[in-house]
Scaffold this motif. Sequence first.
Motif, PDB file in Angstrom:
ATOM      1  N   LEU A  22      -9.530  -8.174   6.762  1.00  0.00           N
ATOM      2  CA  LEU A  22      -9.432  -6.868   6.104  1.00  0.00           C
ATOM      3  C   LEU A  22     -10.754  -6.485   5.447  1.00  0.00           C
ATOM      4  O   LEU A  22     -11.220  -5.352   5.569  1.00  0.00           O
ATOM      5  N   ARG A  33     -13.116  -3.317   6.742  1.00  0.00           N
ATOM      6  CA  ARG A  33     -13.300  -2.236   5.758  1.00  0.00           C
ATOM      7  C   ARG A  33     -14.685  -2.271   5.101  1.00  0.00           C
ATOM      8  O   ARG A  33     -15.018  -1.405   4.312  1.00  0.00           O
ATOM      9  N   LEU A  70       0.851  -1.203   0.000  1.00  0.00           N
ATOM     10  CA  LEU A  70       0.000   0.000   0.000  1.00  0.00           C
ATOM     11  C   LEU A  70       0.879   1.243   0.000  1.00  0.00           C
ATOM     12  O   LEU A  70       0.641   2.185  -0.765  1.00  0.00           O
ATOM     13  N   LEU A  76      -5.387   1.381   3.492  1.00  0.00           N
ATOM     14  CA  LEU A  76      -6.463   0.381   3.396  1.00  0.00           C
ATOM     15  C   LEU A  76      -7.792   1.019   3.020  1.00  0.00           C
ATOM     16  O   LEU A  76      -8.646   0.386   2.401  1.00  0.00           O
TER      17      LEU A  76
END
Length: 343
Positions: free
Chosen positions: A98, A102, A63, A70
């Motif tokens: 994740l 998210r 990232l 994220l």
Amino acid sequence: MLVLGIETSCDETGVAIVEDGTRVRSNLVASQVPIHAKYGGVVPELASRNHVVNLTPLISRCLGECGLTLDDVDAVAVTSGPGLVGSLLVGLSTAKSLAYVRSVPLIGVNHIEAHIHANFLGEAPPEFPFLALVASGGHTCIIECADYGQYRLLGQTRDDAAGEAFDKVAKLIGLPYPGGPSIEKSAVAGNPQAIDFPRPMTDKDNLDFSFSGLKTAVLYFVREHGPLVQDGSATGTSRADLCASFQAAVVDVLIRKVQLAVRKTGIRTAVLAGGVVANQSLRARIVDEAGLDASRLHIPHLDYCVDNGAMVAAAGYFRLQRGEHADTTLNADPSLRIGTPAV
Ligand code: KG4
Ligand code: ZN
């Protein structure tokens, strides 16, 4: 759309960010080759433990490399099989967490499907229908791809994979793991006609493979004629000749089966995928000898031939476009099949 792709089906930890299934923003692989090299092959327990160590820092680096967080990720794609169960579970549990925190879609991807999608990364993706030859350390198969998500397994190995044969033969003659690159390097100085190794299954009118007999043929040859002599010696068999002859046998088998698949389906567009297609001899010979259309043969960049996260993100993107995604019950399936088998 930005998809985070996570690959942990075998020994390489792969993470990537891919935009719209085609543009790679970042693709990082934490190789475990040095860890497994001393055993001459992948040790499953070590592989999963090292995925645990590598995966989270790799996601942060990936990232960071493209200036994202994220919060910018629109979906998470992860390999759910086939592969080593312990390794798969590391990627899956991370991907699930994740996607959950998210609130973005989670997409489970078949590892073979991901290898095929390595060919969609870039400017000129293949046009359907096409044939896919996937040859790696764990898999050897030919698949007819009619459209996105429409796969028919035409044939596969009944025992060892092509890459596995390279790895086992390398170990047998004292070359380092992974065997494919070691054997290819040694083969450069050798004569591919020096030893007439068998071409298993090429006399059969089907698209299945078998490489374990070929490996055994090498073992018997070494037992009978060994030890191998220095390259350039006047007598005896050199390691270079053995490597060149073995490589020629594997490449012959792969090419003849693709040639048969072309004849059976009438499809002359093809994609290659998996670590073995890094092999230069295979790349150089396949168009002419398999009857393919040179302008419609797709071979991924070397970085995307081997296991990586970008191919997973690409396959995940196209699944999501078809409305396919998973939930947190997604589980690892070590023997997940692709498409319907051709009978
Ligand atoms: O696709 P990959 O990275 O991992 C699997 O999913 O297995 O493929 C690794 C395999 C190994 O067996 C390795 O020996 C083989 O691909 N390989 C090669 C070459 N480079 C890697 N085989 C033949 N020639 C090569 N140049
Ligand atoms: Zn693979």
